[in-house]
Write an enzyme that holds these catalytic residues in place. Structure first.
Site, PDB file in Angstrom:
ATOM      1  CE  LYS A 129      28.618  39.326  38.675  1.00 32.87           C
ATOM      2  NZ  LYS A 129      29.433  40.363  38.842  1.00 32.87           N
ATOM      3  CG  ASP A 169      31.461  38.308  41.459  1.00 33.70           C
ATOM      4  OD1 ASP A 169      31.061  39.335  41.194  1.00 33.70           O
ATOM      5  OD2 ASP A 169      30.679  37.341  42.250  1.00 33.70           O
TER       6      ASP A 169
HETATM    7  N1  GLU Z   1      32.348  40.971  39.501  1.00 35.31           N
HETATM    8  C1  GLU Z   1      32.647  42.403  39.711  1.00 35.31           C
HETATM    9  C2  GLU Z   1      31.659  43.240  39.763  1.00 35.31           C
HETATM   10  O1  GLU Z   1      30.708  42.826  40.530  1.00 35.31           O
HETATM   11  C3  GLU Z   1      33.801  42.927  38.277  1.00 35.31           C
HETATM   12  C4  GLU Z   1      32.962  42.744  36.963  1.00 35.31           C
HETATM   13  C5  GLU Z   1      33.969  43.006  35.938  1.00 35.31           C
HETATM   14  O2  GLU Z   1      35.316  43.357  36.257  1.00 35.31           O
HETATM   15  O3  GLU Z   1      33.693  42.736  34.828  1.00 35.31           O
HETATM   16  O4  GLU Z   1      31.420  44.497  39.210  1.00 35.31           O
END
Ligand code: GLU
Length: 449
Positions: A129, A169
């Site tokens: 992340k 996100d």
């Molecule tokens: N931010 C999204 C999550 O919390 C998607 C992450 C992504 O697609 O890599 O899962």
């Protein structure tokens, strides 16, 4: 926090000692560890191999300066992060969050959750992340572009289709992914589609990716309802938030015959008994990037805007928190229970506080944790990577069918695992244990690295 299994307590103490002040990260780790007691009883090899201790320590943490020039010519400095948490199952995968609340503890909590979520999808993706404390609110397109270009000027050296694949996100959607991808392409001179997901349809994106988190959440709840012999038909639903996840959750609830009567933003909430008008909501929140009050102003008489209140005061049968972490506390949970709510499913990451979850579960409310219920977003990102790798693009119908199968599969895995590990019908235990075991087995196989 309730006490942990005595074999897991030292690991948690080590996390507290090593990561001082990172409250959200502590919370996310504690929540997972609280499910793992029966697992370490059955599998001593996980403790012997220090699997859980290794899982709690990110493989790599990158923090960098992001300098950029605003429209008035002032130099602005933000902080950028990428936490590459675990790559046992595949390249690090997870979104970027641009929000003033972002600091290392938030990125680590999100990255930690992502490991188990990604594992649950059954796709070959590790967990990571990133993000920045940049606040896109009130910034012009040109400012957002310059910020994204500066952010990528550092990030590009750490990512790649086989290494680490960021996506969106909170605060990062199609516009930001476009600017980030453009800068990556320019710096590397490579059209490496699989390096980012959430791309636009004309430049390597996947059908259903924008809708995926919200749609996936509703597919998951639909499956919960089915196991109880119920359906969305006629259900009264409340959604918090009004961004990407909330909007598409509302759309799918309406398609399946339920009515979403309220949604919110950071300024307050609206109640529209006829059902939230999605065209109006999208125009205000996505196109104009405005405030929710404008919805009530435009919709007129029957719609109420409540400034600063809690959307969980609105009675409902199904509650879908889709805004942000720790937005639904014990008081809100008690109100929901009092109003006869029977299902709470997390569209956001960790929106319910631990006290709220305990209260809901002990009142017999069906509770679906985000790492299972909102996994549709990242699962569809993995489908986007698949299409990029094969230079293919699938139809909307085919992609949505894949998403639906994945969500129903996660649902069933959670229930089966919860049953095997002595907590029937507990989706939190099921999600944590099923997500954990797959990563743990891969880590054991790969040796001490
Ligand atoms: N931010 C999204 C999550 O919390 C998607 C992450 C992504 O697609 O890599 O899962």
């Amino acid at each position: 926090m309730p006490d942990l299994d005595s074999r897991l307590r030292p690991t948690f103490d080590e996390v507290l000692r090593r990561n001082p002040g990172e409250r959200e990260f502590h919370q996310a780790v504690h929540e997972v560890l609280s499910s793992l007691g029966p697992v370490v009883s059955k599998h001593p090899e996980y403790t012997d191999g220090a699997i859980i201790r290794r899982l709690c320590e990110p493989e790599r943490q990158i923090i960098f300066r992001v300098p950029w020039v605003d429209d008035s010519g002032q130099v602005q400095i933000n902080r950028g992060f990428r936490v590459e948490f675990n790559s046992a199952l595949g390249p690090y995968k997870g979104g970027l969050r641009f929000h003033p609340s972002v600091y290392l503890g938030i990125v680590k909590f999100l990255g930690f959750e992502q490991i188990f979520k990604n594992s649950l999808t059954g796709m070959p993706i590790g967990g990571g992340k990133g993000g920045s404390d940049f606040d896109p609110k009130g910034r012009s397109d040109a400012e957002v572009m310059r910020f994204c270009q500066s952010f990528m000027t550092e990030l590009y050296r750490h990512i790649g289709e086989y290494t680490d694949v960021p996506a969106g996100d909170i605060g990062v959607g199609g516009r930001e992914i476009g600017y980030l991808f453009g800068q990556y392409k320019r710096i590397t001179n490579r059209y490496e589609s699989g390096v980012l997901t959430g791309k636009g349809l004309t430049w390597g994106g996947s059908q259903v990716r924008p809708e995926a988190t919200g749609y996936g959440l509703v597919f998951f709840v639909d499956e919960m309802l089915r196991t109880r012999g119920e359906s969305f038909d006629g259900a009264r639903v409340v959604v918090s938030g009004s961004g990407n996840v909330a909007t598409h959750a509302i759309a799918k609830v309406h398609e399946l015959g339920g009515t979403v009567v309220a949604c919110s933003d950071s300024s307050g909430y609206v109640v529209d008994e006829r059902g939230i008008d999605l065209d109006l909501l999208t125009e205000i929140k996505q196109v104009r990037r405005g405030r929710l009050k404008e919805y009530a102003d435009a919709a007129g008489g029957s719609v109420a805007f409540v400034e600063g209140g809690s959307v969980w005061d609105v009675p409902c049968r199904i509650a879908l928190p889709c805004a942000t972490q720790n937005e639904l506390d014990a008081d809100a949970a008690a109100t929901l229970v009092g109003h006869g709510c029977t299902i709470v499913a997390e569209g956001a990451n960790m929106p319910c506080t631990p006290e709220a979850v305990r209260l809901l579960e002990s009142a017999g409310v069906g509770f679906a944790p985000g790492k299972a219920a909102n996994a549709g977003g990242v699962a569809t990102s993995a489908l986007e990577m698949q299409q990029n790798a094969s230079r293919d693009s699938w139809t909307f119908e085919h992609t949505e069918e894949r998403l639906s199968q994945i969500m129903r599969g996660i649902h069933d895995r959670c229930l089966e695992t919860a049953d095997t590990y002595g907590s029937p019908n507990n989706y939190s235990t099921g999600a944590n244990v099923a997500g954990f075991i797959q990563v743990a087995d891969a880590m054991l196989a790969l040796g001490v690295i």
